[in-house]
Motif scaffolding. Structure first.
Motif, short mmCIF file in Angstrom:
data_model
loop_
_atom_site.label_atom_id
_atom_site.label_comp_id
_atom_site.label_asym_id
_atom_site.label_seq_id
_atom_site.Cartn_x
_atom_site.Cartn_y
_atom_site.Cartn_z
N ALA A 58 0.82 -1.21 0.00
CA ALA A 58 0.00 0.00 0.00
C ALA A 58 0.86 1.26 0.00
N GLY A 59 2.15 1.12 0.33
CA GLY A 59 3.06 2.24 0.20
C GLY A 59 3.40 2.96 1.48
N GLY A 60 2.89 2.51 2.60
CA GLY A 60 3.22 3.17 3.86
C GLY A 60 4.50 2.64 4.46
N THR A 61 5.10 3.40 5.36
CA THR A 61 6.24 2.93 6.13
C THR A 61 5.70 2.03 7.23
N VAL A 62 6.18 0.81 7.29
CA VAL A 62 5.70 -0.16 8.27
C VAL A 62 6.76 -0.30 9.36
N VAL A 63 6.35 -0.10 10.61
CA VAL A 63 7.25 -0.17 11.75
C VAL A 63 6.87 -1.38 12.60
N PRO A 64 7.74 -2.41 12.68
CA PRO A 64 7.42 -3.57 13.52
C PRO A 64 7.65 -3.26 14.99
N GLU A 65 6.86 -3.88 15.83
CA GLU A 65 7.03 -3.80 17.28
C GLU A 65 6.79 -5.21 17.82
N GLU A 66 7.88 -5.94 18.05
CA GLU A 66 7.78 -7.33 18.50
C GLU A 66 7.73 -7.42 20.01
N SER A 67 6.98 -8.38 20.51
CA SER A 67 6.88 -8.66 21.95
C SER A 67 6.52 -7.41 22.74
#
Length: 162
Positions: free
Chosen positions: A81-90
Protein backbone atom coordinates in the motif's frame (compact mmCIF):
# COMPACT_ATOMS: atom_id res chain seq x y z
CA UNK A 1 -10.61 -14.55 11.24
CA UNK A 2 -9.44 -10.94 11.48
CA UNK A 3 -11.12 -8.51 13.85
CA UNK A 4 -11.39 -4.74 13.28
CA UNK A 5 -9.85 -2.65 16.10
CA UNK A 6 -10.76 0.84 17.30
CA UNK A 7 -9.04 2.58 20.20
CA UNK A 8 -10.50 5.79 21.62
CA UNK A 9 -8.98 8.11 24.18
CA UNK A 10 -11.69 9.29 26.60
CA UNK A 11 -11.86 12.08 29.16
CA UNK A 12 -14.23 10.30 31.58
CA UNK A 13 -13.66 6.55 31.67
CA UNK A 14 -16.60 5.70 33.97
CA UNK A 15 -19.21 7.52 31.88
CA UNK A 16 -17.71 6.10 28.67
CA UNK A 17 -17.85 2.57 30.09
CA UNK A 18 -21.54 3.09 30.98
CA UNK A 19 -22.27 4.44 27.49
CA UNK A 20 -20.51 1.67 25.54
CA UNK A 21 -21.84 -1.07 27.85
CA UNK A 22 -25.37 0.07 27.01
CA UNK A 23 -24.59 0.54 23.32
CA UNK A 24 -23.02 -2.91 22.96
CA UNK A 25 -25.47 -4.54 25.44
CA UNK A 26 -22.60 -6.29 27.22
CA UNK A 27 -20.00 -5.61 29.90
CA UNK A 28 -16.35 -5.00 28.91
CA UNK A 29 -14.24 -8.10 28.34
CA UNK A 30 -11.29 -6.33 30.02
CA UNK A 31 -11.79 -3.68 32.71
CA UNK A 32 -8.89 -1.85 34.36
CA UNK A 33 -8.67 1.50 36.21
CA UNK A 34 -7.52 3.30 33.02
CA UNK A 35 -8.77 0.98 30.26
CA UNK A 36 -11.74 -1.05 29.02
CA UNK A 37 -12.11 -3.37 26.04
CA UNK A 38 -15.04 -5.09 24.40
CA UNK A 39 -14.34 -8.11 22.16
CA UNK A 40 -17.53 -8.07 20.11
CA UNK A 41 -18.70 -10.69 17.63
CA UNK A 42 -21.50 -8.62 16.06
CA UNK A 43 -19.94 -6.55 14.64
CA UNK A 44 -16.61 -8.39 14.92
CA UNK A 45 -14.55 -5.65 16.57
CA UNK A 46 -11.98 -5.17 19.31
CA UNK A 47 -13.21 -1.85 20.74
CA UNK A 48 -10.98 -0.27 23.40
CA UNK A 49 -11.10 2.95 25.39
CA UNK A 50 -8.50 4.42 27.72
CA UNK A 51 -7.91 7.40 29.92
CA UNK A 52 -4.12 7.74 29.89
CA UNK A 53 -3.77 11.50 29.49
CA UNK A 54 -4.03 11.74 25.71
CA UNK A 55 -6.41 14.07 23.90
CA UNK A 56 -9.91 12.50 23.69
CA UNK A 57 -10.85 11.08 20.29
CA UNK A 58 -9.75 8.32 17.95
CA UNK A 59 -6.27 7.19 18.94
CA UNK A 60 -5.83 4.61 16.19
CA UNK A 61 -7.54 1.98 14.05
CA UNK A 62 -6.31 -1.50 13.33
CA UNK A 63 -6.74 -5.13 12.48
CA UNK A 64 -6.22 -7.95 14.97
CA UNK A 65 -5.17 -11.28 13.46
CA UNK A 66 -5.24 -14.80 14.87
CA UNK A 67 -1.66 -15.86 14.13
CA UNK A 68 1.81 -14.89 12.92
CA UNK A 69 0.97 -15.87 9.32
CA UNK A 70 -1.92 -13.39 9.32
CA UNK A 71 0.36 -10.65 10.66
CA UNK A 72 2.98 -11.36 7.97
CA UNK A 73 0.28 -11.19 5.28
CA UNK A 74 -1.02 -7.86 6.58
CA UNK A 75 2.57 -6.59 6.70
CA UNK A 76 2.99 -7.53 3.05
CA UNK A 77 -0.24 -5.72 2.17
CA UNK A 78 0.73 -2.62 4.18
CA UNK A 79 4.08 -2.49 2.40
CA UNK A 80 2.34 -2.85 -0.98
CA UNK A 81 0.00 0.00 0.00
CA UNK A 82 3.06 2.24 0.20
CA UNK A 83 3.22 3.17 3.86
CA UNK A 84 6.24 2.93 6.13
CA UNK A 85 5.70 -0.16 8.27
CA UNK A 86 7.25 -0.17 11.75
CA UNK A 87 7.42 -3.57 13.52
CA UNK A 88 7.03 -3.80 17.28
CA UNK A 89 7.78 -7.33 18.50
CA UNK A 90 6.88 -8.66 21.95
CA UNK A 91 5.16 -5.41 22.91
CA UNK A 92 3.42 -4.98 26.25
CA UNK A 93 0.59 -2.55 25.78
CA UNK A 94 -3.09 -2.24 26.67
CA UNK A 95 -2.77 -5.09 29.19
CA UNK A 96 -1.65 -7.51 26.47
CA UNK A 97 1.53 -8.96 24.97
CA UNK A 98 1.50 -8.66 21.17
CA UNK A 99 3.55 -8.58 18.01
CA UNK A 100 2.58 -5.48 16.02
CA UNK A 101 3.08 -3.57 12.81
CA UNK A 102 2.37 0.18 12.78
CA UNK A 103 1.79 2.48 9.82
CA UNK A 104 -0.11 5.61 8.82
CA UNK A 105 -2.58 6.03 5.99
CA UNK A 106 -2.18 8.96 3.54
CA UNK A 107 -4.21 11.22 5.89
CA UNK A 108 -2.00 10.44 8.89
CA UNK A 109 -4.41 8.07 10.66
CA UNK A 110 -2.41 5.57 12.72
CA UNK A 111 -3.02 1.88 11.96
CA UNK A 112 -1.97 -0.98 14.21
CA UNK A 113 -2.00 -4.56 12.95
CA UNK A 114 -1.31 -7.08 15.67
CA UNK A 115 -1.34 -10.65 16.94
CA UNK A 116 -2.07 -10.91 20.67
CA UNK A 117 0.12 -13.47 22.42
CA UNK A 118 -1.36 -13.21 25.94
CA UNK A 119 -2.45 -10.99 28.80
CA UNK A 120 -0.22 -8.52 30.66
CA UNK A 121 -0.57 -7.08 34.16
CA UNK A 122 0.32 -3.52 33.12
CA UNK A 123 -0.91 -1.10 30.47
CA UNK A 124 2.65 -0.47 29.21
CA UNK A 125 6.04 -2.06 29.60
CA UNK A 126 8.54 0.49 30.82
CA UNK A 127 8.00 4.21 31.09
CA UNK A 128 5.23 5.45 28.76
CA UNK A 129 6.69 8.87 28.10
CA UNK A 130 4.33 9.70 25.25
CA UNK A 131 1.23 8.65 27.15
CA UNK A 132 2.17 10.60 30.26
CA UNK A 133 3.00 13.81 28.42
CA UNK A 134 -0.04 13.59 26.13
CA UNK A 135 1.97 13.41 22.92
CA UNK A 136 0.73 11.27 20.06
CA UNK A 137 2.80 8.22 19.30
CA UNK A 138 3.49 7.66 15.62
CA UNK A 139 5.37 5.11 13.58
CA UNK A 140 8.77 6.47 12.63
CA UNK A 141 8.62 7.85 9.13
CA UNK A 142 10.80 10.47 7.47
CA UNK A 143 8.29 13.12 8.57
CA UNK A 144 8.09 12.02 12.20
CA UNK A 145 11.87 11.56 12.46
CA UNK A 146 12.32 15.10 11.10
CA UNK A 147 9.74 16.38 13.61
CA UNK A 148 11.56 14.65 16.48
CA UNK A 149 14.93 16.09 15.46
CA UNK A 150 13.30 19.53 15.36
CA UNK A 151 11.99 19.11 18.92
CA UNK A 152 8.62 17.61 17.95
CA UNK A 153 6.66 14.99 19.85
CA UNK A 154 7.63 11.82 18.02
CA UNK A 155 7.68 8.71 20.17
CA UNK A 156 8.61 5.30 18.79
CA UNK A 157 5.90 2.63 19.13
CA UNK A 158 7.89 0.64 21.70
CA UNK A 159 7.58 3.58 24.13
CA UNK A 160 3.97 2.95 24.89
CA UNK A 161 1.74 3.01 21.85
CA UNK A 162 -1.15 0.69 21.57
Amino acid sequence: MNRFHVHLNVADLASSIRFYTELFATEPTVLKPDYAKWMLDDPRVNFAISNTGRVPGVDHLGLQVDDDAGLRELGRRLTAAGGTVVPEESATCCYAHSDKLWTEDPQGTRWETFHTLGDATTYYAGEPTCATNGASCLPETAETAQSASAGGTFCAPASGCC
